[in-house]
Design a protein around this motif. Structure first.
Motif, mmCIF file in Angstrom:
data_model
loop_
_atom_site.group_PDB
_atom_site.id
_atom_site.type_symbol
_atom_site.label_atom_id
_atom_site.label_comp_id
_atom_site.label_asym_id
_atom_site.label_seq_id
_atom_site.Cartn_x
_atom_site.Cartn_y
_atom_site.Cartn_z
ATOM 1 N N UNK A 103 -4.018 5.917 -11.665
ATOM 2 C CA UNK A 103 -2.685 6.160 -12.220
ATOM 3 C C UNK A 103 -1.577 5.692 -11.281
ATOM 4 N N UNK A 104 -1.862 5.558 -9.975
ATOM 5 C CA UNK A 104 -0.824 5.167 -9.023
ATOM 6 C C UNK A 104 -0.283 3.765 -9.282
ATOM 7 N N UNK A 105 -0.972 2.971 -10.102
ATOM 8 C CA UNK A 105 -0.415 1.671 -10.454
ATOM 9 C C UNK A 105 0.931 1.817 -11.177
ATOM 10 N N UNK A 106 1.182 2.987 -11.748
ATOM 11 C CA UNK A 106 2.421 3.216 -12.485
ATOM 12 C C UNK A 106 3.566 3.674 -11.601
ATOM 13 N N UNK A 107 3.264 4.190 -10.429
ATOM 14 C CA UNK A 107 4.293 4.754 -9.566
ATOM 15 C C UNK A 107 4.705 3.774 -8.492
ATOM 16 N N UNK A 108 5.877 3.202 -8.637
ATOM 17 C CA UNK A 108 6.311 2.160 -7.708
ATOM 18 C C UNK A 108 6.280 2.637 -6.267
ATOM 19 N N UNK A 109 6.630 3.901 -6.027
ATOM 20 C CA UNK A 109 6.734 4.379 -4.652
ATOM 21 C C UNK A 109 5.545 5.230 -4.210
ATOM 22 N N UNK A 110 4.497 5.353 -5.023
ATOM 23 C CA UNK A 110 3.394 6.240 -4.641
ATOM 24 C C UNK A 110 2.049 5.531 -4.530
ATOM 25 N N UNK A 111 2.049 4.212 -4.541
ATOM 26 C CA UNK A 111 0.771 3.553 -4.314
ATOM 27 C C UNK A 111 0.464 2.397 -5.220
ATOM 28 N N UNK A 112 1.463 1.803 -5.879
ATOM 29 C CA UNK A 112 1.175 0.650 -6.718
ATOM 30 C C UNK A 112 0.789 -0.532 -5.859
ATOM 31 N N UNK A 113 0.292 -1.566 -6.487
ATOM 32 C CA UNK A 113 -0.135 -2.753 -5.756
ATOM 33 C C UNK A 113 1.034 -3.441 -5.060
ATOM 34 N N UNK A 114 2.262 -3.124 -5.456
ATOM 35 C CA UNK A 114 3.437 -3.748 -4.866
ATOM 36 C C UNK A 114 4.115 -2.847 -3.842
ATOM 37 N N UNK A 115 3.397 -1.859 -3.342
ATOM 38 C CA UNK A 115 3.999 -0.889 -2.445
ATOM 39 C C UNK A 115 3.534 -1.118 -1.019
ATOM 40 N N UNK A 116 4.469 -1.070 -0.076
ATOM 41 C CA UNK A 116 4.136 -1.230 1.327
ATOM 42 C C UNK A 116 3.401 0.008 1.837
ATOM 43 N N UNK A 117 2.662 -0.121 2.946
ATOM 44 C CA UNK A 117 1.878 1.011 3.465
ATOM 45 C C UNK A 117 2.702 2.260 3.758
ATOM 46 N N UNK A 118 4.003 2.097 4.040
ATOM 47 C CA UNK A 118 4.835 3.266 4.315
ATOM 48 C C UNK A 118 4.779 4.273 3.180
ATOM 49 N N UNK A 119 4.757 3.772 1.931
ATOM 50 C CA UNK A 119 4.688 4.645 0.770
ATOM 51 C C UNK A 119 3.245 4.909 0.361
ATOM 52 N N UNK A 120 2.391 3.929 0.549
ATOM 53 C CA UNK A 120 1.026 3.998 0.025
ATOM 54 C C UNK A 120 0.112 4.668 1.044
#
Length: 549
Positions: A127-144
């Motif tokens: 489901x994290x693919x939907x959350x821009x700031x909680x672990x999507x594929x486009x999120x930097x390690x700071x958030x992910x």
């Protein structure tokens, strides 16, 4: 045997709201959100991205249910007397089944047959693919921080949380590699744009202020009014290299930028959770995401290009290195400065006209929200709020002129401070002209000095005070000039400390010296000349000195 789960977004609680009476934040369905909007102060999710996505969804629902407002007069009527309840209820009843998050034939904002076993399960994602700031594929390690999507994560969402993430993802997901229907999916229509919304005294006022005049309602359609998407219907877009243009405002607000299917899991206690989703590229959007003509996104500001030969305007985005107040003119209409060729957000223009129509005695506040990204990776989101005085409503052109003059004064002094800083670096590195400095050494020293950054950071709070006080224009402008001068001198003192602050350094700062037969001027003199602009009609030359080659 458990019956198939349902979660109807019209009735089930899932949107967090803050009651006006001071009670804690609670969740409500779309129906109660709209019909009882006067009892809530605002939508209040911890993520500003979710908050804006939910606001846009609610506005789309109001536009489609009410087919308006047709003009400012109708908007003013709704502002004063409330929305027509019978019309809303009838619309809710007509489309009720289409708001079921887990409907077997028409799941809300989803692709009904994107099942996890389709083509060997390659569409499965967490489901994290939907959350821009909680672990999507486009999120930097700071958030992910909890692992990559598709990894060993086992945390799950409630249906309410899943619905909020679905709205966020469809609104803000960035483009990038996806390898599901296509190699790279396009970004959501407003993924990285600065989105502007006016704020009222309660949620009903906020909805009215942002419910801009609605044209083309006969051709428009929201996502729940579309034919339910299927894998085949989406795949045909990519096989035939097709794209779509939004049919109108509601279609743009609810664009299916990703193909999603939430997979409900029923626990032993009967509760429902979502861990896995089907996930793929959505409907490709044709042309510029911000639209054109009557199809421009109401929350987006369009700026003129730097090259006048290029006619395309570009959307305003929040900047990594500075806050929006330094570019606030972009949101305003008027004859001066930044407004030449700009297209301000129609939400703000509509809010001003509506407040004038209802003879509002106070100003309004404005929020600007945006996702910040770099090379397709999200690294931050930000929401900024500004209080506009009544002058914004009563005399918008003069209000714009006042803001332009204040920002121009700050920029002029800031350029003088930058030039003085660079000249100081030249003097220190060259030891007052005793040796030829290398340009890299000069630039490196100038960049390490804290003055310019401290100057702009210190002016944020005084600018907010100035903005809110513009009903008393003379007092506000005088206080602003004092703040600019004070912070420029304080910043210059920091620079002097940064290069040592001893007698020799002070000599470098105050001693005029000609360079290449140019008029002699000291670093301090450059700043002093810039400060004279605060009380002068003419802008002196405060260009930076040449860096030795």
């Amino acid at each position: 045997m458990n019956s198939p789960p349902t979660f109807n977004l019209l009735h089930e609680p899932w949107i967090p709201v803050r009651p006006l009476n001071g009670d804690p934040v609670r969740e409500v369905g779309l129906r109660d959100l709209i019909l009882d909007a006067r009892t809530y102060s605002r939508i209040d999710d911890p993520s500003p991205l979710v908050t804006v996505a939910l606001l846009r969804l609610t506005l789309a629902l109001l536009h489609r249910a009410l087919r308006g407002p047709k003009n400012t007069e109708q908007a003013a009527e709704w502002f004063r007397n409330g929305f027509p309840t019978d019309t809303l209820v009838a619309y809710f009843q007509t489309w009720e089944d289409h708001f079921d998050l887990f409907h077997p034939e028409k799941p809300f904002w989803q692709v009904r047959d994107l099942t996890l076993d389709l083509e060997g399960g390659k569409y499965r994602s967490h489901w994290t693919r939907l959350g821009t700031e909680v672990g999507s594929a486009n999120t930097l390690p700071l958030f992910n921080v909890a692992g990559r999507p598709g990894g060993d994560r086992s945390d799950a969402l409630t249906p309410a949380q899943a619905a909020r993430r679905l709205a966020e993802g469809q609104t803000f997901l960035l483009g990038g590699l996806i390898k599901r229907f296509t190699t790279a999916a396009k970004a959501a229509p407003v993924a990285t744009f600065a989105l502007t919304a006016a704020q009222g005294n309660d949620l009903h006022e906020t909805l009215c202020l942002n419910l801009t005049v609605y044209g083309g309602q006969d051709s428009d359609r929201a996502v729940w009014e579309r034919e339910p998407l299927t894998v085949q219907s989406v795949r045909e877009f990519y096989e035939d290299e097709l794209s779509e243009v939004p049919t109108g405002r509601a279609d743009r607000y609810t664009w299916p930028s990703r193909s999603v299917l939430l997979i409900p899991e029923i626990n032993k206690d009967g509760t429902v959770q979502v861990t896995s989703i089907g996930f793929a590229a959505g409907i490709p959007l044709e042309g510029a995401a911000e639209g054109s003509g009557s199809n421009i996104d109401p929350m987006v500001t369009l700026r003129p290009p730097a090259d006048p030969k290029k006619p395309e305007r570009f959307p305003l985005k929040l900047k990594r290195e500075q806050l929006l107040w330094r570019d606030l003119s972009a949101l305003l209409t008027g004859p001066e400065g930044e407004q030449q060729g700009s297209y301000p957000p129609s939400t703000l223009t509509h809010a001003r006209e509506l407040l004038a129509a209802v003879s509002a005695s106070q100003g309004t506040s404005v929020t600007v929200t945006g996702l910040l990204s770099d090379q397709g990776k999200a690294f931050a989101y930000r929401q900024e709020s500004y209080a506009f005085p009544h002058a914004f409503i009563s005399d918008p052109e003069e209000f714009t002129n006042d803001v332009n003059r204040a920002l121009e004064a700050a920029r002029t002094v800031g350029q003088g401070l930058s030039s003085a800083t660079l000249r100081l670096a030249v003097e220190v590195v060259s030891r007052g002209g005793e040796r030829e400095p290398h340009k890299d050494d000069v630039r490196q020293l100038a960049q390490t000095l804290p003055g310019v950054g401290a100057y702009w950071a210190a002016l944020e709070a005084p600018f907010r005070v100035f903005l809110a006080a513009l009903d008393r224009q003379g007092e506000a402008a005088a206080a602003w000039r004092e703040s600019v001068a004070r912070e420029a001198r304080a910043a210059w003192a920091l620079n002097l400390q940064g290069v040592g602050g001893d007698g020799q350094v002070l000599g470098f700062a105050f001693r005029p010296r000609s360079v290449d037969n140019k008029k002699p001027i000291s670093p301090q003199g450059i700043l002093d000349r810039a400060l004279t602009t605060l009380n002068a009609a003419q802008r002196p030359d405060v260009t930076a000195p040449e860096v030795p080659s």
